[in-house]
Design a protein around this motif. Sequence first.
Motif, short mmCIF file in Angstrom:
data_model
loop_
_atom_site.label_atom_id
_atom_site.label_comp_id
_atom_site.label_asym_id
_atom_site.label_seq_id
_atom_site.Cartn_x
_atom_site.Cartn_y
_atom_site.Cartn_z
N ARG A 35 0.84 -1.21 0.00
CA ARG A 35 0.00 0.00 0.00
C ARG A 35 0.87 1.25 0.00
NH1 ARG A 35 -2.72 -3.42 3.42
NH2 ARG A 35 -1.91 -2.44 5.29
N ASP A 36 1.96 1.23 0.76
CA ASP A 36 2.88 2.38 0.79
C ASP A 36 3.50 2.61 -0.59
OD1 ASP A 36 2.41 2.75 3.48
OD2 ASP A 36 4.29 1.83 4.13
N LEU A 37 3.94 1.55 -1.23
CA LEU A 37 4.55 1.66 -2.54
C LEU A 37 3.53 2.15 -3.56
CD1 LEU A 37 7.05 1.33 -4.27
CD2 LEU A 37 6.47 -1.08 -4.56
N GLN A 38 2.29 1.68 -3.49
CA GLN A 38 1.27 2.12 -4.42
C GLN A 38 0.95 3.60 -4.23
OE1 GLN A 38 0.11 0.25 -7.02
NE2 GLN A 38 -0.60 2.27 -7.64
N ILE A 75 12.07 6.84 -9.16
CA ILE A 75 11.90 7.07 -7.72
C ILE A 75 11.60 5.78 -6.95
CG2 ILE A 75 9.42 7.62 -7.51
CD1 ILE A 75 11.86 10.08 -6.21
N THR A 76 10.88 4.85 -7.56
CA THR A 76 10.52 3.62 -6.83
C THR A 76 11.67 2.62 -6.76
OG1 THR A 76 9.53 2.71 -8.84
CG2 THR A 76 8.04 3.81 -7.30
N GLU A 77 12.76 2.92 -7.42
CA GLU A 77 13.95 2.06 -7.27
C GLU A 77 14.72 2.41 -6.00
OE1 GLU A 77 16.29 2.28 -10.83
OE2 GLU A 77 14.57 1.79 -12.10
N THR A 78 14.48 3.61 -5.47
CA THR A 78 15.18 4.08 -4.28
C THR A 78 14.29 4.14 -3.05
OG1 THR A 78 16.54 5.46 -5.73
CG2 THR A 78 16.61 5.96 -3.39
N TYR A 79 13.04 4.53 -3.24
CA TYR A 79 12.13 4.73 -2.11
C TYR A 79 10.94 3.78 -2.20
CZ TYR A 79 14.87 8.97 -1.80
OH TYR A 79 15.90 9.85 -1.70
N THR A 80 10.36 3.49 -1.04
CA THR A 80 9.24 2.55 -1.01
C THR A 80 7.98 3.13 -0.37
OG1 THR A 80 10.04 1.64 1.08
CG2 THR A 80 10.74 0.52 -0.94
N SER A 81 8.05 4.35 0.15
CA SER A 81 6.85 4.96 0.72
C SER A 81 6.97 6.48 0.69
CB SER A 81 6.63 4.48 2.15
OG SER A 81 7.41 5.20 3.06
N LEU A 82 5.84 7.13 0.89
CA LEU A 82 5.82 8.58 0.93
C LEU A 82 6.48 9.13 2.20
CD1 LEU A 82 2.19 9.20 -0.35
CD2 LEU A 82 4.32 9.60 -1.58
N ASP A 84 9.44 8.46 3.38
CA ASP A 84 10.88 8.70 3.30
C ASP A 84 11.35 9.25 1.95
OD1 ASP A 84 10.44 6.45 1.79
OD2 ASP A 84 11.94 5.19 2.78
N VAL A 85 10.43 9.47 1.02
CA VAL A 85 10.82 9.89 -0.32
C VAL A 85 11.37 11.32 -0.33
CG1 VAL A 85 8.54 10.75 -1.00
CG2 VAL A 85 10.11 9.92 -2.74
N VAL A 86 12.38 11.52 -1.15
CA VAL A 86 12.91 12.85 -1.42
C VAL A 86 12.66 13.11 -2.90
CG1 VAL A 86 14.94 14.33 -1.47
CG2 VAL A 86 14.66 12.65 0.38
N TRP A 87 11.74 14.00 -3.20
CA TRP A 87 11.36 14.26 -4.58
C TRP A 87 12.42 15.08 -5.30
CZ3 TRP A 87 7.58 11.43 -6.36
CH2 TRP A 87 6.59 10.99 -5.49
N PRO A 88 12.65 14.81 -6.57
CA PRO A 88 13.56 15.67 -7.34
C PRO A 88 12.96 17.07 -7.48
CG PRO A 88 12.43 14.11 -8.80
CD PRO A 88 12.05 13.76 -7.40
N VAL A 89 13.80 18.05 -7.66
CA VAL A 89 13.35 19.43 -7.79
C VAL A 89 12.92 19.66 -9.24
CG1 VAL A 89 14.01 21.85 -7.60
CG2 VAL A 89 14.86 20.17 -5.94
N GLU A 90 11.70 20.16 -9.39
CA GLU A 90 11.17 20.43 -10.74
C GLU A 90 11.91 21.62 -11.34
OE1 GLU A 90 6.96 21.56 -12.89
OE2 GLU A 90 6.95 20.82 -10.84
N PRO A 91 12.40 21.47 -12.57
CA PRO A 91 13.11 22.59 -13.19
C PRO A 91 12.14 23.72 -13.57
CG PRO A 91 12.89 20.79 -14.74
CD PRO A 91 12.36 20.31 -13.43
#
Length: 92
Positions: A35-38, A75-82, A84-91
């Motif tokens: 559920r976290d990954l989804q 992103i899902t190769e590094t993080y598995t839930s919201l 702990d995720v660190v989002w990339p900065v939108e240009p």
Amino acid sequence: MRYQNVNGVVIALTPEEEAELNAMEAEWAAGQAERDLQSLRNLRDEKLKATDWWVMPDRTATEAQLAYRQALRDITETYTSLDDVVWPVEPE
């Protein structure tokens, strides 16, 4: 020993009831990772959809835009839930 409140009266669970409750809790916990990954995938997909116009045939996306979209896809190769995720900065 676990207890249950029934109509304001606290009673001890039978061993069978306790085993059933433990099994239900284990099943719920096992599904939590999926559920976290989804949830992570869903938000990632929203972010990708918001930038789809960058890669329309009549546009030329910048390298920063392409890198951002790739980082979102990865992103899902590094993080598995919201949590702990660190989002990339939108240009810009």
